[in-house]
Design an enzyme around this catalytic site. Structure first.
Site, mmCIF file in Angstrom:
data_model
loop_
_atom_site.group_PDB
_atom_site.id
_atom_site.type_symbol
_atom_site.label_atom_id
_atom_site.label_comp_id
_atom_site.label_asym_id
_atom_site.label_seq_id
_atom_site.Cartn_x
_atom_site.Cartn_y
_atom_site.Cartn_z
ATOM 1 N N ASP A 1 79.528 27.896 15.915
ATOM 2 C CA ASP A 1 80.736 28.702 16.073
ATOM 3 C C ASP A 1 80.944 29.534 17.400
ATOM 4 O O ASP A 1 81.033 30.578 17.437
ATOM 5 C CB ASP A 1 81.157 29.601 14.943
ATOM 6 C CG ASP A 1 82.747 29.587 14.706
ATOM 7 O OD1 ASP A 1 83.310 29.018 15.701
ATOM 8 O OD2 ASP A 1 83.195 30.424 14.121
ATOM 9 N N ASN B 1 80.369 38.719 4.833
ATOM 10 C CA ASN B 1 79.481 38.785 5.853
ATOM 11 C C ASN B 1 79.935 39.899 6.950
ATOM 12 O O ASN B 1 80.469 39.414 7.889
ATOM 13 C CB ASN B 1 78.968 37.537 6.419
ATOM 14 C CG ASN B 1 78.387 36.546 5.187
ATOM 15 O OD1 ASN B 1 77.929 37.036 4.388
ATOM 16 N ND2 ASN B 1 78.713 35.213 5.481
#
Length: 490
Positions: free
Chosen positions: A180, A70
């Site tokens: 995150d 990603n």
């Protein structure tokens, strides 16, 4: 490397607002007045391919803490607007409807404290998000990898407040969960104002977990349940406060031990000595400690964080770009192209790396390899030179296990130091799936030859192997910059 802090230790649109403290509603309205922030666009895949020069490796930006495959790319639309494009792994977001609903939901948010999501693309297996581009890099870059000056105390306090305001705004709009939260997800816009990346607001898909693999920084309740809660986000905010205080990424458990022992000054960045009041430092330490409480219910919420941080603000009338020491109205620069070795390391093409190292040989050791023994032709020296000869022969034959053994004998002999030997053993470790050992050797090569780009490229390859893609991209850029400076001198 001048004033740059060590990267590793073993042990994107301009704001016309003054940097004064603003209420969340004022921030949101200011954002809505900007024509750049209006609407949410469904982009075509070819449009984004063109904008990113075919998703060129040169357009990869090292931010957001994203894990390969990603990847986030810098792009430029036909109207000259710069964008950040996150391209997901093909196995992520298999449900088209879920992806579009989630992207459009996040895309409804508009705030001066966010690097806002302005569009998406969903064609075939392709899933891409498009956000405002932030040209002044990440909090991690300015805190951990600074080159010209450490971040000033007043700017650190502003970062903390703006981030808390971003979280409060998201919470007020029903998006309290952020995945995150870390120093790579805090970006700096054209005016040097900190913004929170919108990518972390997307609910989890198959492409990864909500937190990085570094368990030392993971909220304890996430370890038990695997679920993100608003309190988990506050815990992560606490780790960011530690980053701002210390200029390092300190494990919360260690920081809390220091706090309990009232060793507050040991937490503080030595670069800040004499530039902040003890009362302000103590208050920020206290706030971090509250965010890091083991029991989620004992942590403050985003609104109370804003209140606490508002009273600490210093030099509110000074624009962020001044505090940051960056030019006003920074625009994206064209990245330097990667060298063949840098390109091979970015792809983790170990075969290509081997071919390049073999071709270059030891020419980069000129003036670097140091004989530490005066008795040049003693039996010990002859034995070392034989070890190197055996190692080079095995390296050339791609017998990397044997190469490791012989290079180790040469290094352990201690009479000669060669950055190329460390580089070759580094690759041999990578060939044997030993990335941690490879990273150690690449760092040793840098110690021996601090301006050697090859050492940085190989560190990047090892970091990619360890899954530390963001640090790898940073190191890749450092190697490219070194190579460019060397070529300009020549």
């Amino acid at each position: 490397m001048g004033g740059r802090c060590s990267k590793f230790s073993f042990c994107w649109w301009p704001s016309r607002l003054k940097p004064d403290v603003l209420e969340s509603s004022d921030i949101e309205c200011a954002g809505n007045d900007r024509n750049a922030l209006s609407g949410f666009t469904d982009f075509g895949f070819e449009q984004l391919r063109t904008a990113t020069s075919g998703f060129s490796v040169d357009n990869i930006v090292s931010e957001h803490g994203e894990k390969a495959p990603n990847v986030v790319y810098k792009g430029r639309l036909e109207n000259d607007r710069w964008i950040a494009v996150k391209r997901f792994n093909k196995s992520a977001w298999p449900d088209t409807r879920q992806f579009l609903e989630e992207a459009r939901s996040v895309g409804q948010l508009r705030n001066e404290r966010l690097a806002n999501l302005i569009g998406c693309c969903c064609e075939g297996d392709e899933r891409l998000l498009v956000a405002e581009f932030m040209p002044n890099e990440t909090l991690a870059k300015h805190l951990f990898h600074w080159e010209n000056q450490p971040m000033k105390w007043a700017m650190r306090l502003r970062v903390a407040l703006y981030l808390a305001q971003a979280l409060e705004y998201c919470s007020s709009r029903g998006r309290a969960l952020y995945h995150d939260l870390n120093a790579y997800r805090v970006l700096f816009d054209q005016d040097g104002n900190p913004r929170l990346s919108c990518f972390g607001l997307m609910k989890n898909s198959r492409d990864g977990k909500s937190y990085s693999t570094n368990l030392a920084f993971t909220p304890p309740e996430y370890m038990r349940t695997g679920r993100v809660t608003p309190e988990s986000v506050v815990y992560s905010f606490g780790t960011l406060l530690l980053d701002l205080l210390s200029g390092k990424h300190i494990p919360p458990s260690h920081a809390l031990d220091l706090i309990r022992g009232k060793n507050f000054l040991m937490l503080m960045d030595s670069c800040l000595e004499g530039h902040f009041s003890n009362d302000d430092g103590t208050e920020l330490v206290r706030l971090a400690s509250r965010c890091l409480q083991y029991e989620p219910r004992e942590r403050p919420n985003a609104k109370s964080l804003v209140t606490a941080l508002t009273s600490l603000q210093k030099e509110a009338e000074v624009p962020s770009y001044v505090l940051m020491g960056i030019p006003y109205g920074t625009v994206p620069s064209t990245p330097l192209p990667l060298t063949p070795l840098g390109e091979a390391c970015s792809r983790l093409d170990l075969t290509a790396i081997h071919e390049i190292l073999e071709k270059v040989g030891y020419k980069d050791d000129d003036g670097v390899a140091h004989e530490l023994s005066f008795q040049m032709w003693t039996g010990q020296m002859q034995e070392m030179l034989n070890s190197k000869k055996q190692a080079d022969s095995a390296f050339r034959a791609k017998d990397f296990v044997t190469a490791i053994d012989w290079y180790t004998r040469f290094i352990d002999g201690g009479s000669m130091v060669s950055p190329t030997v460390f580089a070759r053993r580094c690759l041999s470790y990578l060939m044997n799936d030993m990335p941690q050992e490879a990273l150690g050797d690449a760092m040793q090569a840098q110690v021996v030859s601090p301006e050697w780009a090859t050492a940085f490229y190989l560190q990047a390859a090892a970091l990619f192997s360890l899954g530390m893609d963001t640090d790898a991209q940073e190191t890749l850029k450092d190697g490219t910059d070194l190579e460019a400076r060397k070529n300009s001198r020549n």
